[in-house]
Design a protein around this motif. Structure first.
Motif, short mmCIF file in Angstrom:
data_model
loop_
_atom_site.label_atom_id
_atom_site.label_comp_id
_atom_site.label_asym_id
_atom_site.label_seq_id
_atom_site.Cartn_x
_atom_site.Cartn_y
_atom_site.Cartn_z
N TYR A 91 0.89 -1.17 0.00
CA TYR A 91 0.00 0.00 0.00
C TYR A 91 0.93 1.21 0.00
CZ TYR A 91 -4.15 2.78 1.27
OH TYR A 91 -5.20 3.69 1.29
N ASN A 92 1.31 1.65 -1.19
CA ASN A 92 2.36 2.66 -1.32
C ASN A 92 2.01 3.98 -0.63
OD1 ASN A 92 4.04 0.98 -2.91
ND2 ASN A 92 2.81 1.43 -4.72
N GLU A 93 0.75 4.38 -0.70
CA GLU A 93 0.36 5.65 -0.10
C GLU A 93 0.52 5.64 1.41
OE1 GLU A 93 -1.24 3.91 -2.25
OE2 GLU A 93 -1.79 5.18 -3.96
N GLN A 94 0.50 4.46 2.03
CA GLN A 94 0.59 4.36 3.49
C GLN A 94 1.92 3.77 3.96
OE1 GLN A 94 -1.47 5.55 5.71
NE2 GLN A 94 -3.12 6.19 4.32
N LEU B 69 -10.40 -8.39 8.39
CA LEU B 69 -9.25 -8.46 7.49
C LEU B 69 -9.65 -9.00 6.13
CD1 LEU B 69 -6.47 -9.80 9.91
CD2 LEU B 69 -6.50 -7.57 8.81
N GLN B 70 -10.43 -10.05 6.13
CA GLN B 70 -10.81 -10.67 4.86
C GLN B 70 -11.63 -9.71 4.00
OE1 GLN B 70 -13.28 -14.36 4.85
NE2 GLN B 70 -11.55 -15.18 3.67
N THR B 71 -12.53 -8.96 4.65
CA THR B 71 -13.39 -8.04 3.90
C THR B 71 -12.64 -6.80 3.46
OG1 THR B 71 -15.32 -8.80 5.15
CG2 THR B 71 -15.51 -6.70 4.00
N GLU B 72 -11.95 -6.13 4.41
CA GLU B 72 -11.35 -4.83 4.13
C GLU B 72 -10.11 -4.94 3.25
OE1 GLU B 72 -10.76 -2.44 7.58
OE2 GLU B 72 -12.87 -2.53 8.18
N VAL B 73 -9.29 -5.96 3.46
CA VAL B 73 -8.09 -6.12 2.64
C VAL B 73 -8.47 -6.37 1.19
CG1 VAL B 73 -6.07 -7.58 2.19
CG2 VAL B 73 -6.60 -6.87 4.53
N ASP B 74 -9.43 -7.26 0.96
CA ASP B 74 -9.84 -7.58 -0.41
C ASP B 74 -10.45 -6.36 -1.10
OD1 ASP B 74 -10.08 -9.38 -2.57
OD2 ASP B 74 -12.20 -9.66 -2.11
N ASP C 10 -9.85 -1.96 -5.02
CA ASP C 10 -9.95 -0.52 -5.30
C ASP C 10 -8.62 0.03 -5.81
OD1 ASP C 10 -12.57 -0.55 -4.51
OD2 ASP C 10 -12.18 0.26 -2.50
N LEU C 11 -7.51 -0.42 -5.22
CA LEU C 11 -6.20 0.14 -5.54
C LEU C 11 -5.55 -0.51 -6.75
CD1 LEU C 11 -4.70 0.37 -1.93
CD2 LEU C 11 -5.46 2.30 -3.34
N GLN D 57 -7.16 -9.88 -2.94
CA GLN D 57 -6.25 -10.35 -1.89
C GLN D 57 -7.09 -10.69 -0.68
OE1 GLN D 57 -2.87 -7.86 -0.81
NE2 GLN D 57 -2.72 -8.83 1.21
N ARG D 58 -7.29 -11.98 -0.46
CA ARG D 58 -8.19 -12.44 0.60
C ARG D 58 -7.39 -13.14 1.70
NH1 ARG D 58 -11.91 -14.08 -4.39
NH2 ARG D 58 -9.80 -14.48 -5.11
N PRO D 59 -7.18 -12.46 2.82
CA PRO D 59 -6.45 -13.07 3.94
C PRO D 59 -7.11 -14.36 4.42
CG PRO D 59 -6.66 -10.71 4.27
CD PRO D 59 -7.54 -11.06 3.11
#
Length: 647
Positions: free
Chosen positions: A579-582, A611-616, A621-622, A627-629
């Motif tokens: 996550y380059n911006e962060q 994690l599974q929902t937000e990471v994916d 989006d980016l 990417q599903r933890p």
């Protein structure tokens, strides 16, 4: 109204009648037991009758009004017979019946502690002291520290001297185990007045002050430790560091200089000598500004500049070892500024700009260097506009150092000798360590942070888990964090973590299945693993990690075991993205973001779902990728892991 009062009186009378009836039945058991004992009939049945009777009397005494007849009756019976419970405990000891020995000894002692029974005459009777000490030792060995403290303290009230030293030592140890550091230090001080030569109590006093940040109570323990172990290297270090925290930099410097042979040519030595010379200069410079006469002020400023000059080679040594530490780069810049060496100041300011830290202008007033962690990097502090939002204002959710039963092993493998770089792995590791310190309250000494770890280093740190857990079985928690490359092995169907010195040989890597087998043998309370790595053979930056033989395989053979719950950044077919911006791995960013927002008050099940929902979602989006933890929990805790929290 009168009718209600009449009903209430009737209820009370009925209750007393019921109680009296119970006591009559108890009295019958009691009389049978007493008669048998008078006839020298000592057996299990007789003592069990006595126990049942005394147990009823004890409950009645605890729940009845003191002016009631049943209270007086129960108290009289207990006063006449409780000592027989002690005799029963002795009887069962001779019979090698450990559980009944404990049961009767506990009943005997607990009755003597009751309001209405307790007296100094009872606890000072010959032979009494062995009972509370026995119960205390049993509770202590079972980890029931509060109960152990109660019985040890009762033992100390008996005036017995035979095991007095052990009792003081164990009370102090139990308080420390409960993390009651204020009470531990207080008890250690009391115990050492009686037993000043007890090394263990001295060490408990020192450790409680360090863990509880009780600097105002630490010095007497250090003084006593000096008399017991004069010249001990660790004590000199603790003494010097105490002076530093008290801002007595002159004494700190004197202590370090007087024993420089303890730390020959070490970064630790350079760090502390440089910091103390520098801080002495800052203190003297500040004092000069308050001096009434110009001559005195100038003399003080000249002395301050001498200290800044002496600090430069040491601070420069630290910066050469870790150029990413803004604290020491800033102190070095301020030294050059105070000495008017503006060419060197410009050089250090350039480094500070690269670290996104504040720079030093000509004539700026110097400030104290308070953070002595020479291995800290810019990701922890001083990052400005480009800082990740998870690295700013990390919540101090727990008292620093309070989580002493938890250990964190953290790897950030960013730079590899033979394969591509993993962007932000150092930042990931640094930030996770900061969350362990602040959010989870893990003591600094319990955190093992290793960047660009070799296979030997990974084996050493991970291999020590089982041994440490064995020393305190079932009591310790472990958190393992890894940011770096991961690889699958087609032939064996397993996955690997990639050390920084790994070549194109899978044998150079660290097997996940071997790690889980090792953790299965650890007698830990809990083990939580976070892996910001993928096992598809793809790099975080794109491309493959090693050669073409490494590609996706199932995670067969890498199931978590023992008390382990493992979180992995992606499924086997996916890449763990940056996550380059962060300035973080995407998985680590979402992990820290949720820990920050919840202050760690989140179950592992909630964390896994989030994690599974937000990471994916963020990956799509980016990067327009999935990417599903994945979460991998041991079968032994399959029904409970979702309700667990980070220790």
């Amino acid at each position: 109204m009168k009718r209600n009062i009449h009903i209430l009186v009737c209820i009370i009378l009925l209750a007393f009648e019921a109680g009296a009836q119970d006591l009559r039945e108890t009295d019958d058991k009691y009389q049978d037991a007493i008669k048998a004992l008078l006839d020298r009939k000592t057996d299990t049945e007789t003592y069990e009758k006595l126990y049942e009777a005394c147990d009823t009397y004890r409950n009645t005494l605890a729940t009845s009004p003191k002016d009631s007849p049943i209270y007086s009756h129960s108290r009289e019976k207990l006063l006449n017979s409780f000592s027989l419970l002690g005799e029963a405990a002795v009887y069962f000891t001779e019979e090698n019946d450990e559980e009944r020995t404990f049961k009767f000894a506990k009943a005997f002692v607990d009755i003597t502690m009751m309001d209405g029974i307790y007296s100094e005459d009872i606890v000072s009777r010959q032979g009494y002291a062995q009972f509370p000490f026995f119960l205390a030792d049993r509770a202590n060995s079972d980890g029931k520290y509060e109960e152990a403290i109660m019985y040890y303290r009762l033992y100390l009230q008996t005036g017995d001297q035979e095991m007095c030293k052990d009792a003081y030592e164990q009370v102090t140890s139990c308080l420390y185990a409960l993390k009651n550091y204020d009470e531990t230090a207080g008890m250690a001080a009391i115990a050492l007045k009686k037993y000043p030569g007890n090394h263990h109590i001295v060490n408990l006093g020192i450790n409680s002050c360090l863990e509880g940040q009780l600097d105002d109570q630490l010095q007497p323990f250090l003084d006593l430790a000096w008399t017991l172990e004069p010249g001990k290297k660790e004590l000199r270090k603790l003494q010097a560091e105490l002076y530093e925290r008290q801002q007595d930099y002159g004494k700190a410097l004197e202590t370090f200089q007087g024993h420089h042979q303890d730390y020959p040519d070490s970064v630790y030595k350079a760090c502390h000598l440089g910091a103390n010379y520098y801080n002495l200069g800052v203190q003297l410079y500040d004092e000069a500004a308050l001096m009434p006469t110009e001559g005195d002020a100038k003399q003080a400023e000249d002395q301050a500049r001498q200290y800044f000059g002496k600090a430069i080679p040491y601070l420069g040594n630290v910066v050469a070892m870790n150029s990413l530490n803004p604290n020491f780069v800033l102190a070095l810049a301020q030294c050059h500024n105070m000495l008017g060496d503006y060419a060197s100041l410009e050089r250090e300011n350039k480094s500070l700009k690269n670290l996104k830290a504040r720079t030093v202008r000509k004539g700026d007033k110097p400030s104290l260097l308070k953070n002595y962690n020479c291995w800290e990097t810019a990701i922890d502090r001083y990052l400005l506009a480009d800082a990740s939002d998870v690295d700013v204002d990390v919540p101090q959710a727990r008292k620093p150092g309070s989580n002493a039963d938890t250990y964190a092993i953290i790897f950030g493998n960013e730079n590899y000798r033979h394969v591509g770089k993993v962007s932000y792995a150092h930042n990931d590791a640094n930030s996770f360590a900061e969350y362990c310190r602040k959010l989870l309250g893990i003591p600094e000494k319990n955190i093992r942070l290793q960047k660009d770890a070799t296979k030997n280093e990974m084996e050493r740190y991970l291999g020590g888990i089982a041994e440490r857990a064995r020393m305190q079985p079932g009591k310790l928690n472990f958190i393992i964090y890894y940011a770096g490359h991961g690889l699958p092995d087609v032939e064996h169907g397993t996955s690997y973590l990639v050390p920084s010195d790994a070549d194109s040989n899978i044998g150079d890597c660290y097997s996940l299945s071997e790690l889980y087998d090792h953790l299965d043998k650890a007698e830990a309370r809990s083990i939580t693993i976070f892996l910001d790595a993928c096992f598809s053979g793809a790099s975080r930056n794109g491309g493959s990690v090693l050669d073409d033989r490494f590609f996706y395989v199932s995670d067969q053979g890498t199931n978590a075991k023992g008390k382990t719950v493992s979180f992995c950044a992606a499924s086997g077919k996916e890449t763990a993205l940056p996550y380059n911006e962060q300035l973080h791995g995407l998985f680590t960013y979402v992990l820290l973001k949720n820990l920050k927002e919840t202050k760690g008050d989140i179950t592992l099940g909630e964390l896994a779902d989030t994690l599974q929902t937000e990471v994916d979602k963020l990956a799509f989006d980016l990067k327009n990728k999935h990417q599903r933890p994945q979460t991998n929990a041991s079968s032994s805790i399959s029904d409970s892991w979702r309700d667990m929290k980070l220790p």
